[in-house]
Write an enzyme that holds these catalytic residues in place. Structure first.
Site, mmCIF file in Angstrom:
data_model
loop_
_atom_site.group_PDB
_atom_site.id
_atom_site.type_symbol
_atom_site.label_atom_id
_atom_site.label_comp_id
_atom_site.label_asym_id
_atom_site.label_seq_id
_atom_site.Cartn_x
_atom_site.Cartn_y
_atom_site.Cartn_z
ATOM 1 N N GLY A 1 0.832 -1.190 0.000
ATOM 2 C CA GLY A 1 0.000 0.000 0.000
ATOM 3 C C GLY A 1 0.868 1.242 0.000
ATOM 4 N N ASN B 1 0.123 9.081 2.090
ATOM 5 C CA ASN B 1 0.560 10.398 1.668
ATOM 6 C C ASN B 1 2.050 10.594 1.886
ATOM 7 O OD1 ASN B 1 -1.881 11.886 0.757
ATOM 8 N ND2 ASN B 1 -2.593 11.208 2.766
ATOM 9 N N SER C 1 4.251 7.717 2.467
ATOM 10 C CA SER C 1 5.048 6.484 2.471
ATOM 11 C C SER C 1 4.640 5.496 1.398
ATOM 12 C CB SER C 1 4.874 5.801 3.829
ATOM 13 O OG SER C 1 3.527 5.377 3.960
ATOM 14 N N ASP D 1 -6.615 9.326 14.096
ATOM 15 C CA ASP D 1 -6.940 9.088 12.683
ATOM 16 C C ASP D 1 -7.607 7.728 12.501
ATOM 17 O OD1 ASP D 1 -7.167 9.932 10.080
ATOM 18 O OD2 ASP D 1 -5.157 9.318 9.484
ATOM 19 N N ASP E 1 -1.245 2.854 11.371
ATOM 20 C CA ASP E 1 -0.987 4.253 11.038
ATOM 21 C C ASP E 1 -1.031 5.176 12.262
ATOM 22 O OD1 ASP E 1 -0.435 6.606 9.873
ATOM 23 O OD2 ASP E 1 -2.058 6.582 8.403
HETATM 24 N N1 LIG Z 1 1.999 -3.303 8.449
HETATM 25 C C1 LIG Z 1 1.403 -3.233 7.261
HETATM 26 N N2 LIG Z 1 1.090 -4.347 6.578
HETATM 27 C C2 LIG Z 1 0.490 -4.279 5.365
HETATM 28 N N3 LIG Z 1 0.136 -3.120 4.766
HETATM 29 C C3 LIG Z 1 0.410 -1.976 5.393
HETATM 30 C C4 LIG Z 1 1.065 -1.959 6.668
HETATM 31 N N4 LIG Z 1 1.210 -0.678 7.051
HETATM 32 C C5 LIG Z 1 0.678 0.064 6.066
HETATM 33 N N5 LIG Z 1 0.196 -0.700 5.068
HETATM 34 C C6 LIG Z 1 -0.458 -0.251 3.824
HETATM 35 O O1 LIG Z 1 0.158 0.938 3.386
HETATM 36 C C7 LIG Z 1 -0.771 2.027 3.404
HETATM 37 C C8 LIG Z 1 -0.067 3.276 3.897
HETATM 38 O O2 LIG Z 1 0.418 3.070 5.207
HETATM 39 P P1 LIG Z 1 0.260 4.179 6.331
HETATM 40 O O3 LIG Z 1 -1.188 4.544 6.425
HETATM 41 O O4 LIG Z 1 0.930 3.736 7.569
HETATM 42 O O5 LIG Z 1 1.106 5.331 5.651
HETATM 43 P P2 LIG Z 1 0.955 6.894 5.751
HETATM 44 O O6 LIG Z 1 1.912 7.478 4.784
HETATM 45 O O7 LIG Z 1 1.076 7.300 7.166
HETATM 46 O O8 LIG Z 1 -0.524 7.047 5.241
HETATM 47 P P3 LIG Z 1 -1.518 8.260 5.409
HETATM 48 O O9 LIG Z 1 -1.108 9.233 4.399
HETATM 49 O O10 LIG Z 1 -2.855 7.604 5.106
HETATM 50 O O11 LIG Z 1 -1.398 8.734 6.806
HETATM 51 C C9 LIG Z 1 -1.901 1.563 4.313
HETATM 52 O O12 LIG Z 1 -3.124 2.151 3.936
HETATM 53 C C10 LIG Z 1 -1.910 0.070 4.077
HETATM 54 O O13 LIG Z 1 -2.638 -0.234 2.913
#
Ligand SMILES: Nc1ncnc2c1ncn2[C@@H]1O[C@H](COP(=O)(O)OP(=O)(O)OP(=O)(O)O)[C@@H](O)[C@H]1O
Length: 565
Positions: free
Chosen positions: A37, A40, A42, A173, A211
């Site tokens: 996944g 925004n 990562s 969140d 997250d």
């Molecule tokens: N431990 C995990 N195992 C599998 N998929 C994951 C994991 N952590 C994150 N993901 C996937 O990656 C996506 C982005 O991760 P995350 O939400 O932690 O990142 P972010 O950059 O903080 O996102 P946001 O912009 O939504 O805050 C998640 O929506 C999920 O689909």
């Protein structure tokens, strides 16, 4: 809070790292297709620890996206490390029975195992959740089954949030996209021999709250801390007290002083939005535009479908929402109290005895003039616009829940965040409402609404190849059946990897990507003296690679090539 990173060069900028010694990375990404996944900030990929063979999720945050905001990722790592230590502590101190309690909160919080810094990125190694997310589940099914899915998922979320709140952490969140389903650790033979039949979807056992990018400590020692006055979260899910923080960056010191900091009760409001979304497939407050949505949130003006309003099957559901959707946060119940609500209490045999009236769930009785107004229907087909970054003092801005569907593109820099493009899709197609409706709430249901209530995100639904829709065996539920599965619980915590297999915050070479695209390579990676080296196939510890020798890229090469970050 635990202090981490002290012995590491982490979060320095890449140029100053050029002289730092870096270790070989102990993780590899096995295929460029192993993306789990992105967010925004990562990109997340499946990875393998080359020393233990264990699989994890690798969240890679490009430093360029964090310019001037390094403290945000540092806060996320600190919180996750603090929580992971707490989880292990609880596990060590618990009896076998309580370790295996399927609905214990600490089982449902994402675990951080390792973290490190490369020249261009900050990398978090977390528990692998490769069974999709709750958003996918909801959207691919239109909505979830109330008793089989919504109730157990809600119970797990209550437990997870209770665990966070007990540790003075507010998530900030809560939303479907941040609820993941972990890799199922039960091997198939155990699963097949399982004879217990449960009347709820056992994927709830694998639910993980993820997250922690916006999470923060509730009790700040620093009285000047502005963390709990920040305007952060996701539009559809924010509580009225966050709406009050909307113009916080433009407030003078007197206004700022008068602005009450919010607390963990914002998570309860967001939980109720999520419960609503799970059960009905659309969110309760969304309108034509942000202004209207914020107005409805402030007035606690959510839509109640008249067809379902008096449906006995939904009685406890509406009641649950009613006690959570309180404008005054003090009147919202704590997570502990919510456990005793009839909507979920069958999963909490040790919860307080059932409380009977709304006033028993809240700190003080609801005055009649604060009784939630009768909600009304709102529909729209608009796209949310993102808030002007200048209104967000912390550098965050309020992300729209539809960003997941519309995949808006953001321009990250040290200057304020700006939306540079966006599709016009919206989770809900709702018509605009007239100002008179705003002042005189009434239930308005149109046929159009009934048919167009959920037109979510076609892009997301069309790419749902990894959604776990497996229907669980159904039938009866009782505490005894819940107990029966404890022995085969999926809550086997990943074993703590030996210290020598971890990066522990150090500066590292970039993780390698073993691509399957080109089979011409004759070498595979292996480990010698904690380093990855190329060697003949037969000597590889990575048995899966033996028949597929692969060319090697670094994850930075991959990401740069893909223009993903
Ligand atoms: N431990 C995990 N195992 C599998 N998929 C994951 C994991 N952590 C994150 N993901 C996937 O990656 C996506 C982005 O991760 P995350 O939400 O932690 O990142 P972010 O950059 O903080 O996102 P946001 O912009 O939504 O805050 C998640 O929506 C999920 O689909």
């Amino acid at each position: 809070m635990a202090t981490v990173l002290s012995n590491s060069p982490i979060f320095s900028n890449s140029s100053s790292n050029s002289t730092a010694t870096s270790l070989d990375c102990k993780y590899i990404v096995k295929s460029s297709n192993d993306e789990l996944g992105d967010g925004n900030f990562s990109i997340v990929k499946k990875c393998q620890n080359t020393l233990t063979g264990g699989y994890f999720a690798m969240k890679k945050v490009h430093k360029n996206l964090l310019k001037g905001k390094m403290q945000l990722i540092q806060r996320e790592i600190n919180l996750l490390q603090f929580l992971s230590q707490k989880i292990r502590q609880i596990e060590n101190e618990s009896s076998e029975d309580s370790i295996n309690n399927l609905f214990d909160g600490h089982h449902h919080v994402l675990q951080l195992f390792d973290y490190f810094e490369t020249k261009n990125s900050i990398i978090l190694i977390t528990q692998l959740c490769e069974k999709g997310d709750l958003y996918e589940k909801i959207v691919s099914n239109s909505c979830l089954d109330l008793n089989r899915q919504v109730v157990p998922y809600t119970a797990c979320l209550i437990s997870a949030l209770g665990f966070l709140h007990d540790n003075d952490i507010v998530h900030r969140d809560i939303k479907a996209e941040n609820v993941l389903f972990r890799r199922n650790m039960i091997n198939s033979s155990t699963k097949n021999s399982e004879t217990t039949v449960l009347d709820y979807d056992t994927s709830s056992h694998d639910l993980i709250l993820a997250d922690f990018g916006l999470a923060t400590h509730i009790h700040q020692n620093d009285p000047n801390s502005k963390a709990l006055k920040e305007y952060v979260g996701t539009m559809s899910y924010i509580a009225p007290e966050i709406v009050c923080c909307r113009n916080v960056s433009m407030m003078d010191s007197k206004q700022l002083k008068n602005l009450k900091p919010y607390d963990e009760k914002i998570d309860i409001w967001a939980l109720a939005v999520l419960v609503y979304f799970m059960a009905l497939g659309y969110t309760p407050f969304d309108c034509d535009n942000d202004e209207e949505t914020l107005d409805c949130i402030s007035k606690n003006d959510y839509y109640i479908d008249e067809d379902l309003k008096d449906d006995p099957k939904f009685k406890q559901f509406w009641d649950f929402l009613k006690i959570c959707f309180q404008i005054d946060s003090k009147k919202r119940p704590s997570m502990k109290k919510l456990q005793s609500h009839p909507f979920v209490n069958k999963f909490f045999p040790n919860s307080l005895s059932q409380l009977n009236t709304i006033s028993e769930y809240i700190e003080s009785p609801i005055p009649s003039d604060l009784t939630p107004p009768t909600p009304f229907l709102k529909r729209s087909s608009s796209t949310y616009s993102l808030k002007s970054p200048s209104k967000t003092p912390s550098g965050f801005h309020l992300f729209d829940s539809s960003s997941k569907t519309s995949k808006s593109t953001y321009n990250y820099s040290s200057s304020p965040l700006t939306e540079i493009s966006s599709s016009s899709s919206s989770l809900l197609n709702k018509p605009s409402m007239s100002p008179s409706i705003l002042t005189e709430p009434a239930i308005v249901i149109t046929t159009t609404m009934q048919t167009s209530r959920l037109q979510p995100n076609l892009r997301r639904t069309s790419s749902l190849t990894n959604v776990n829709n497996s229907k669980s065996k159904v039938l009866h539920s009782s505490n005894s059946t819940i107990n029966k599965v404890k022995k085969n619980s999926t809550f086997i915590l990943e074993p703590v990897p030996p210290k020598t297999s971890l990066m522990n915050g150090c500066l590292s070479t970039t993780p390698k990507v073993l691509s399957r695209k080109n089979s011409a390579a004759s070498l595979v990676l292996s480990i010698e003296n904690d380093s990855i080296v190329a060697q003949p196939i037969n000597n590889s510890i990575l048995s899966e690679n033996r028949s597929h020798p692969k060319p090697i890229f670094t994850i930075d090469d991959y990401v740069d090539n893909e223009n993903n970050l």
